[in-house]
Write an enzyme that holds these catalytic residues in place. Structure first.
Site, PDB file in Angstrom:
ATOM      1  N   ASP A 153      36.823  93.554  38.586  1.00 11.13           N
ATOM      2  CA  ASP A 153      37.009  92.109  38.728  1.00 11.13           C
ATOM      3  C   ASP A 153      36.041  91.458  37.743  1.00 11.13           C
ATOM      4  OD1 ASP A 153      36.966  89.406  39.453  1.00 11.13           O
ATOM      5  OD2 ASP A 153      37.119  89.822  41.595  1.00 11.13           O
TER       6      ASP A 153
ATOM      7  N   TYR B 177      41.668  75.187  32.332  1.00 13.18           N
ATOM      8  CA  TYR B 177      42.252  76.225  31.483  1.00 13.18           C
ATOM      9  C   TYR B 177      42.073  75.874  30.015  1.00 13.18           C
ATOM     10  CZ  TYR B 177      45.651  79.479  29.504  1.00 13.18           C
ATOM     11  OH  TYR B 177      46.254  80.465  28.752  1.00 13.18           O
TER      12      TYR B 177
ATOM     13  N   ARG C  45      29.746  91.005  25.652  1.00  8.27           N
ATOM     14  CA  ARG C  45      28.323  91.326  25.528  1.00  8.27           C
ATOM     15  C   ARG C  45      28.079  92.814  25.729  1.00  8.27           C
ATOM     16  NH1 ARG C  45      24.680  89.445  30.397  1.00  8.27           N
ATOM     17  NH2 ARG C  45      25.625  91.355  31.229  1.00  8.27           N
TER      18      ARG C  45
ATOM     19  N   THR D 178      56.023  86.485  30.651  1.00 12.36           N
ATOM     20  CA  THR D 178      55.291  87.397  31.532  1.00 12.36           C
ATOM     21  C   THR D 178      55.427  86.893  32.968  1.00 12.36           C
ATOM     22  OG1 THR D 178      53.191  86.187  31.515  1.00 12.36           O
ATOM     23  CG2 THR D 178      53.585  87.734  29.687  1.00 12.36           C
TER      24      THR D 178
ATOM     25  N   LYS E  33      39.707  78.065  27.291  1.00 12.07           N
ATOM     26  CA  LYS E  33      40.264  78.705  26.105  1.00 12.07           C
ATOM     27  C   LYS E  33      39.653  78.141  24.818  1.00 12.07           C
ATOM     28  CE  LYS E  33      42.925  81.575  28.272  1.00 12.07           C
ATOM     29  NZ  LYS E  33      42.739  83.043  28.187  1.00 12.07           N
TER      30      LYS E  33
ATOM     31  N   ILE F 110      50.633  90.617  29.198  1.00  4.96           N
ATOM     32  CA  ILE F 110      50.202  90.874  27.823  1.00  4.96           C
ATOM     33  C   ILE F 110      49.244  92.055  27.747  1.00  4.96           C
ATOM     34  CG2 ILE F 110      48.922  89.908  25.876  1.00  4.96           C
ATOM     35  CD1 ILE F 110      50.030  87.154  26.685  1.00  4.96           C
TER      36      ILE F 110
END
Length: 260
Positions: free
Chosen positions: A65, A169, A126, A204, A173, A17
């Site tokens: 990273d 996960y 941030r 993907t 999210k 994506i």
């Protein structure tokens, strides 16, 4: 006039994506694009694709990273040094992780997902917003007032509903959606928009092992995987001045998964 006269920054742009989002910014007229990813191979592939298909686009690849704060801070500084501003920030870097119930998880596995999906995204946001607060809005395609910057965070439909075996996960999210809403409130006085996109199963490399007739695909009313382009279109809309009154939203791109 292009909808995107400013500078785009896309994390996780080495594949999937994120790669398509970076390509789509170029296709829609953005001429300065910074791309972050943890691997140099993916970065060079995305850069090469954009420069071949859209000559004249200035692409800045930076190996970052997102689990490492100093790499994010240094990467953002490189973007500012080269392009002087960030107008459209897309925080897309993320991982899925193992599928198993909580009692089988190791703490290190949980931490890796949260450090990548949530902590890394928050640090990126941030640092992006610090620079957006100091810059002036660019002109818009139709003369409406512009914003100082737009941030789009990549959440998931599993931040809205839960799936078995993916506790970390799902939680990461859900937290992204919450952070998006909080930042939208905090930075509205600074004329910065913050939204998120919640994709479903998208075709993907991350979902290559999921067959087209898997229950998770067929449960959605549209009964297919989405494409990276369909997610990129949603991201670019939220980033553009055509979404000038959209703030703190969670735009679901999942073929109707969450309504079934």
């Amino acid at each position: 006039m292009t909808l995107f006269p400013g500078v785009a920054l896309v994390t996780g742009a080495g594949s999937g994506i994120g790669k398509q989002i970076a390509i789509s910014f170029a296709a829609e007229g953005c001429r300065r694009i910074a791309i972050f990813d943890h691997g140099t191979t993916g970065l060079e592939e995305t850069k090469g694709h954009i420069e071949t298909a859209f000559p004249g686009v200035d692409v800045l690849p930076v190996k970052v990273d997102v689990r490492v704060e100093t790499e994010i801070v240094d990467g953002i500084a490189q973007v500012i040094q080269q392009f002087e501003r960030i107008d459209y920030a897309i925080n897309c870097a993320g991982i899925f992780g193992p599928t198993k119930p909580s009692h089988e998880w190791h703490t290190s596995e949980f931490d890796n997902i949260f450090n990548t999906n949530l902590r890394g995204l928050w640090i990126c946001s941030r640092e992006e917003v610090k620079h957006m607060m100091a810059q002036e809005p660019l002109p818009t395609h139709d003369g409406r007032p512009g914003c100082r910057g737009s941030i789009v965070n990549m959440a998931s439909n599993l931040g809205l509903v839960s799936k078995d075996g993916t506790p970390a996960y799902n939680a990461s999210k859900t937290a992204i959606i919450s952070i998006t809403r909080t930042d939208a409130i905090d930075y509205s006085p600074h004329n910065i928009r913050v939204n998120c996109v919640c994709p479903g199963i998208i075709d993907t490399p991350l979902t290559a092992e999921i067959p087209d007739d898997a229950p998770g695909v067929l449960i959605a009313p549209m009964k297919r995987k989405g494409t990276p382009q369909e997610v990129a279109d949603a991201v670019l809309f939220l980033s553009s001045p055509k979404a000038s009154f959209i703030q703190g939203s969670s735009l679901t791109v999942d073929g109707g998964y969450v309504i079934n």
